[in-house]
Write an enzyme that holds these catalytic residues in place. Structure first.
Site, PDB file in Angstrom:
ATOM      1  N   ASP A  65       0.276   7.216  20.027  1.00  0.00           N
ATOM      2  CA  ASP A  65       1.425   6.686  19.249  1.00  0.00           C
ATOM      3  C   ASP A  65       2.025   5.417  20.416  1.00  0.00           C
ATOM      4  OD1 ASP A  65       4.439   6.453  18.676  1.00  0.00           O
ATOM      5  OD2 ASP A  65       4.427   8.447  17.791  1.00  0.00           O
ATOM      6  N   ALA A  88       1.777  -2.415  15.463  1.00  0.00           N
ATOM      7  CA  ALA A  88       2.402  -1.058  15.169  1.00  0.00           C
ATOM      8  C   ALA A  88       3.385  -1.151  14.559  1.00  0.00           C
ATOM      9  CB  ALA A  88       1.813  -0.316  16.346  1.00  0.00           C
ATOM     10  N   ASP A 131       9.869 -12.250   8.606  1.00  0.00           N
ATOM     11  CA  ASP A 131      10.749 -13.238   8.269  1.00  0.00           C
ATOM     12  C   ASP A 131      12.267 -12.431   7.646  1.00  0.00           C
ATOM     13  OD1 ASP A 131       9.738 -11.936   5.662  1.00  0.00           O
ATOM     14  OD2 ASP A 131       9.439 -14.208   4.886  1.00  0.00           O
ATOM     15  N   GLU A 132      11.761 -11.206   7.440  1.00  0.00           N
ATOM     16  CA  GLU A 132      13.084 -10.283   7.048  1.00  0.00           C
ATOM     17  C   GLU A 132      13.945 -10.304   8.038  1.00  0.00           C
ATOM     18  OE1 GLU A 132      11.796  -7.056   4.479  1.00  0.00           O
ATOM     19  OE2 GLU A 132      10.013  -7.973   4.097  1.00  0.00           O
ATOM     20  N   TYR A 155      14.336  -1.398   7.335  1.00  0.00           N
ATOM     21  CA  TYR A 155      13.177  -2.072   8.167  1.00  0.00           C
ATOM     22  C   TYR A 155      13.542  -3.002   8.837  1.00  0.00           C
ATOM     23  CZ  TYR A 155       9.075  -4.949   8.077  1.00  0.00           C
ATOM     24  OH  TYR A 155       7.976  -5.828   8.418  1.00  0.00           O
ATOM     25  N   VAL A 211       8.547  -4.117 -11.785  1.00  0.00           N
ATOM     26  CA  VAL A 211       9.242  -5.055 -11.202  1.00  0.00           C
ATOM     27  C   VAL A 211      10.588  -4.977 -11.253  1.00  0.00           C
ATOM     28  CG1 VAL A 211      10.161  -7.650 -11.678  1.00  0.00           C
ATOM     29  CG2 VAL A 211       7.684  -6.790 -12.374  1.00  0.00           C
ATOM     30  N   ASP A 277      16.650  -2.026  -9.746  1.00  0.00           N
ATOM     31  CA  ASP A 277      16.576  -2.669  -8.506  1.00  0.00           C
ATOM     32  C   ASP A 277      16.438  -1.770  -7.450  1.00  0.00           C
ATOM     33  OD1 ASP A 277      15.969  -5.012  -7.119  1.00  0.00           O
ATOM     34  OD2 ASP A 277      17.768  -6.056  -7.798  1.00  0.00           O
ATOM     35  N   HIS A 281      18.354  -5.360  -2.109  1.00  0.00           N
ATOM     36  CA  HIS A 281      17.262  -6.202  -2.364  1.00  0.00           C
ATOM     37  C   HIS A 281      17.541  -7.555  -2.110  1.00  0.00           C
ATOM     38  CE1 HIS A 281      13.472  -6.868  -5.055  1.00  0.00           C
ATOM     39  NE2 HIS A 281      13.599  -7.362  -4.020  1.00  0.00           N
TER      40      HIS A 281
HETATM   41  P1  NAD Z   1       0.789  -1.600   7.989  1.00  0.00           P
HETATM   42  O1  NAD Z   1       1.744  -0.623   7.401  1.00  0.00           O
HETATM   43  O2  NAD Z   1      -0.412  -1.761   7.215  1.00  0.00           O
HETATM   44  O3  NAD Z   1      -0.063  -1.015   9.231  1.00  0.00           O
HETATM   45  C1  NAD Z   1       0.748  -0.416  10.112  1.00  0.00           C
HETATM   46  C2  NAD Z   1      -0.182   0.094  11.311  1.00  0.00           C
HETATM   47  O4  NAD Z   1       0.612   0.639  12.494  1.00  0.00           O
HETATM   48  C3  NAD Z   1      -0.835   1.077  10.962  1.00  0.00           C
HETATM   49  O5  NAD Z   1      -2.350   1.359  11.349  1.00  0.00           O
HETATM   50  C4  NAD Z   1      -0.241   2.759  11.526  1.00  0.00           C
HETATM   51  O6  NAD Z   1      -1.230   3.792  11.554  1.00  0.00           O
HETATM   52  C5  NAD Z   1      -0.020   2.160  12.861  1.00  0.00           C
HETATM   53  N1  NAD Z   1       1.334   2.859  13.456  1.00  0.00           N
HETATM   54  C6  NAD Z   1       2.433   3.008  12.773  1.00  0.00           C
HETATM   55  N2  NAD Z   1       3.235   3.628  13.676  1.00  0.00           N
HETATM   56  C7  NAD Z   1       2.661   3.924  14.891  1.00  0.00           C
HETATM   57  C8  NAD Z   1       2.830   4.150  16.143  1.00  0.00           C
HETATM   58  N3  NAD Z   1       4.149   5.177  16.283  1.00  0.00           N
HETATM   59  N4  NAD Z   1       1.947   4.146  16.799  1.00  0.00           N
HETATM   60  C9  NAD Z   1       0.991   3.672  16.678  1.00  0.00           C
HETATM   61  N5  NAD Z   1       0.591   3.182  15.672  1.00  0.00           N
HETATM   62  C10 NAD Z   1       1.270   3.214  14.742  1.00  0.00           C
HETATM   63  O7  NAD Z   1       1.424  -2.747   8.366  1.00  0.00           O
HETATM   64  P2  NAD Z   1       0.885  -4.439   8.205  1.00  0.00           P
HETATM   65  O8  NAD Z   1       1.574  -4.874   6.837  1.00  0.00           O
HETATM   66  O9  NAD Z   1      -0.464  -4.681   8.628  1.00  0.00           O
HETATM   67  O10 NAD Z   1       2.388  -5.063   9.224  1.00  0.00           O
HETATM   68  C11 NAD Z   1       1.704  -5.336  10.694  1.00  0.00           C
HETATM   69  C12 NAD Z   1       3.064  -5.570  11.313  1.00  0.00           C
HETATM   70  O11 NAD Z   1       3.004  -7.136  10.714  1.00  0.00           O
HETATM   71  C13 NAD Z   1       4.227  -5.054  11.401  1.00  0.00           C
HETATM   72  O12 NAD Z   1       4.679  -5.275  12.977  1.00  0.00           O
HETATM   73  C14 NAD Z   1       5.105  -5.539  10.325  1.00  0.00           C
HETATM   74  O13 NAD Z   1       6.516  -5.526  10.631  1.00  0.00           O
HETATM   75  C15 NAD Z   1       4.501  -7.131  10.549  1.00  0.00           C
HETATM   76  N6  NAD Z   1       4.625  -7.798   9.279  1.00  0.00           N
HETATM   77  C16 NAD Z   1       4.086  -7.323   8.037  1.00  0.00           C
HETATM   78  C17 NAD Z   1       4.246  -8.139   7.026  1.00  0.00           C
HETATM   79  C18 NAD Z   1       3.531  -7.759   5.604  1.00  0.00           C
HETATM   80  O14 NAD Z   1       3.654  -8.685   4.858  1.00  0.00           O
HETATM   81  N7  NAD Z   1       2.765  -6.800   5.574  1.00  0.00           N
HETATM   82  C19 NAD Z   1       4.984  -9.441   6.912  1.00  0.00           C
HETATM   83  C20 NAD Z   1       5.336 -10.054   8.174  1.00  0.00           C
HETATM   84  C21 NAD Z   1       5.277  -8.944   9.299  1.00  0.00           C
HETATM   85  P1  TYD Z   2       7.037  -5.723  -0.894  1.00  0.00           P
HETATM   86  O1  TYD Z   2       5.588  -5.874  -1.085  1.00  0.00           O
HETATM   87  O2  TYD Z   2       7.699  -4.284  -0.697  1.00  0.00           O
HETATM   88  O3  TYD Z   2       7.571  -6.785   0.295  1.00  0.00           O
HETATM   89  P2  TYD Z   2       8.915  -6.943   0.821  1.00  0.00           P
HETATM   90  O4  TYD Z   2       9.986  -6.030   0.337  1.00  0.00           O
HETATM   91  O5  TYD Z   2       9.051  -6.654   2.303  1.00  0.00           O
HETATM   92  O6  TYD Z   2       9.250  -8.424   0.657  1.00  0.00           O
HETATM   93  O7  TYD Z   2       7.905  -6.556  -2.254  1.00  0.00           O
HETATM   94  C1  TYD Z   2       7.842  -7.841  -2.572  1.00  0.00           C
HETATM   95  C2  TYD Z   2       8.545  -8.233  -3.424  1.00  0.00           C
HETATM   96  O8  TYD Z   2       8.167  -7.534  -4.653  1.00  0.00           O
HETATM   97  C3  TYD Z   2      10.037  -7.876  -3.148  1.00  0.00           C
HETATM   98  O9  TYD Z   2      11.043  -8.786  -3.755  1.00  0.00           O
HETATM   99  C4  TYD Z   2      10.250  -6.501  -3.969  1.00  0.00           C
HETATM  100  C5  TYD Z   2       9.567  -6.465  -5.067  1.00  0.00           C
HETATM  101  N1  TYD Z   2       8.803  -5.359  -5.617  1.00  0.00           N
HETATM  102  C6  TYD Z   2       8.970  -4.910  -6.955  1.00  0.00           C
HETATM  103  O10 TYD Z   2       9.636  -5.673  -7.743  1.00  0.00           O
HETATM  104  N2  TYD Z   2       8.342  -3.842  -7.327  1.00  0.00           N
HETATM  105  C7  TYD Z   2       7.765  -2.995  -6.515  1.00  0.00           C
HETATM  106  O11 TYD Z   2       7.401  -2.020  -7.052  1.00  0.00           O
HETATM  107  C8  TYD Z   2       7.551  -3.351  -5.287  1.00  0.00           C
HETATM  108  C9  TYD Z   2       6.997  -2.486  -4.357  1.00  0.00           C
HETATM  109  C10 TYD Z   2       8.160  -4.434  -4.708  1.00  0.00           C
END
Ligand code: NAD
Ligand code: TYD
Length: 346
Positions: A65, A88, A131-132, A155, A211, A277, A281
């Site tokens: 962790d 992580a 970007d969130e 988040y 959606v 929704d 959102h």
């Molecule tokens: P993911 O949920 O696919 O993976 C997260 C990973 O972190 C997993 O391998 C999980 O086991 C590990 N993890 C979670 N809690 C942990 C802990 N306490 N200790 C050690 N490991 C832990 O996430 P992702 O989509 O690959 O995102 C990776 C990073 O990028 C995150 O920081 C996320 O906020 C950021 N991010 C994601 C997106 C996206 O679109 N997915 C966009 C922008 C930024």
């Molecule tokens: P998501 O992949 O959860 O990313 P984020 O909320 O971090 O942007 O969702 C992408 C977009 O799709 C977001 O506007 C929420 C929408 N969405 C749906 O409409 N239905 C769904 O079941 C999910 C998971 C997301």
């Protein structure tokens, strides 16, 4: 100026979606550098994401962790780590609405622990943000790195808190940090709770695509490959102490994204179902990525290609997602969607 390639990286969250794509990209580009994946293996962390790489002598896994200071310190000391890349996190907005506290534990406290380890051992830390943290953006604006943070989900708030700790540590203790803020990523190995893999796998299975609301929310769907090259650009050429946005700078509505998924998979558009929704959102995310471009980075994919490529990957890789969808994911899916899909107002 390009700095030396880091020799020994600790990649936290390296078994997740973006982390595993980054590990694959980095080991291909920089075969002489050693990568230690440090991952708690939550539901989203999957060893099989790196199945093709575990034989590589320069890659190893520590299951722990990021909130465990002793384990994190030991992993750094045992492996002569000179760079921590922190992927992580708990990452799904809907999960953060259902159970927010773990988001603070991992995203805030966990990042804080890594900062303490980096401070104690004098290690550079690169933090992966989103970007969130900027909140939802009015139609005539694109977020720049100096914009105020205005997160709106548990988040996003936990990610914004982590960004601020990282920046505070740089100011107070002078530790070398950088931050990248990524747009919505799509591509291989994304856990099917997120919209693009959820919609792709539902479409393949002939199930409805839920959606949220009117589906006119806007996102920059960027290919994970471009996120990896953006992070690499910042690691090698970014200014220490700085934040860089990583995306394409172009958005589409969720309805447009759904159309691409369905057309790519040759599925009928009647699968679309508008459902209740998501609370709070965010309507629109949009980032200006000029600062990263100034480092010589350009995205390879536009968002339409990125979504289409992702949908094709899920079509060709049922081995990866079928076991996930038939396991514990089912319980989450029912909790999140059963009433919505039954048309019951929440
Ligand atoms: P993911 O949920 O696919 O993976 C997260 C990973 O972190 C997993 O391998 C999980 O086991 C590990 N993890 C979670 N809690 C942990 C802990 N306490 N200790 C050690 N490991 C832990 O996430 P992702 O989509 O690959 O995102 C990776 C990073 O990028 C995150 O920081 C996320 O906020 C950021 N991010 C994601 C997106 C996206 O679109 N997915 C966009 C922008 C930024
Ligand atoms: P998501 O992949 O959860 O990313 P984020 O909320 O971090 O942007 O969702 C992408 C977009 O799709 C977001 O506007 C929420 C929408 N969405 C749906 O409409 N239905 C769904 O079941 C999910 C998971 C997301």
């Amino acid at each position: 100026m390009t700095r030396e390639i880091p020799k020994n990286l600790l990649v936290t969250g390296g078994c997740g979606f973006i982390g595993s794509n980054f590990v694959r990209y980095w080991t291909e580009q920089h075969p002489d550098s050693k990568v230690v994946v440090y991952d708690k293996l939550t539901y989203a962390g999957r060893r099989e994401n790196l199945n093709d790489l575990w034989d590589n002598a320069n890659l190893s896994l520590v299951v722990a962790d990021i909130g465990d200071m002793d384990a994190a310190r030991k992993a750094c000391q045992d492996n002569g780590i000179d760079l921590i890349v922190n992927f992580a996190a708990e990452t799904h907005v809907d999960q953060s609405i259902l159970g927010p506290l773990v988001f603070t534990d991992t995203n805030v406290r966990g990042t804080h622990v890594l900062l303490e380890v980096a401070r104690e051992l004098g290690i550079r830390l690169h933090h992966i943000s989103t970007d969130e943290v900027y909140g939802h953006i009015r139609d005539d604006h694109q977020s720049v790195e100096t914009d105020e943070l205005a997160p709106r989900s548990p988040y996003a708030a936990s990610k914004a808190a982590a960004d601020q700790l990282v920046q505070a540590y740089a100011i107070t203790y002078g530790i070398p940090v950088t931050i990248t803020r990524g747009a919505n990523n799509v591509g291989p190995y994304q856990y099917p709770e997120k919209a693009v893999p959820l919609f792709s796998t539902n479409a393949i299975l002939g199930e409805p695509l839920p959606v949220y609301g009117d589906g006119r929310q806007m996102r920059d769907y960027a290919h994970v490959y471009d996120h990896c090259t953006g992070i690499e650009a910042v690691l090698l050429r970014g200014n220490i102490g700085e934040v860089y946005n990583v995306g394409t700078g172009r958005e589409m509505t969720n309805l447009e994204m759904v159309d691409i998924v369905l057309d790519t998979l040759s599925k009928d558009h009647s699968l679309v179902k508008h459902v209740t929704d998501r609370p709070g959102h965010d309507r629109r995310y949009s980032m200006n990525v000029d600062k990263l471009r100034a480092l010589g980075w350009e995205p390879r994919y536009d968002p339409k290609q990125a979504v289409a490529e992702a949908a094709k990957w899920y079509e060709g890789n049922r081995w990866w997602w079928e076991p996930i969808r038939s396991g514990e994911f089912r319980e989450y899916y029912d909790r999140q969607y059963a009433e919505r899909l039954a048309g019951i107002q929440q």
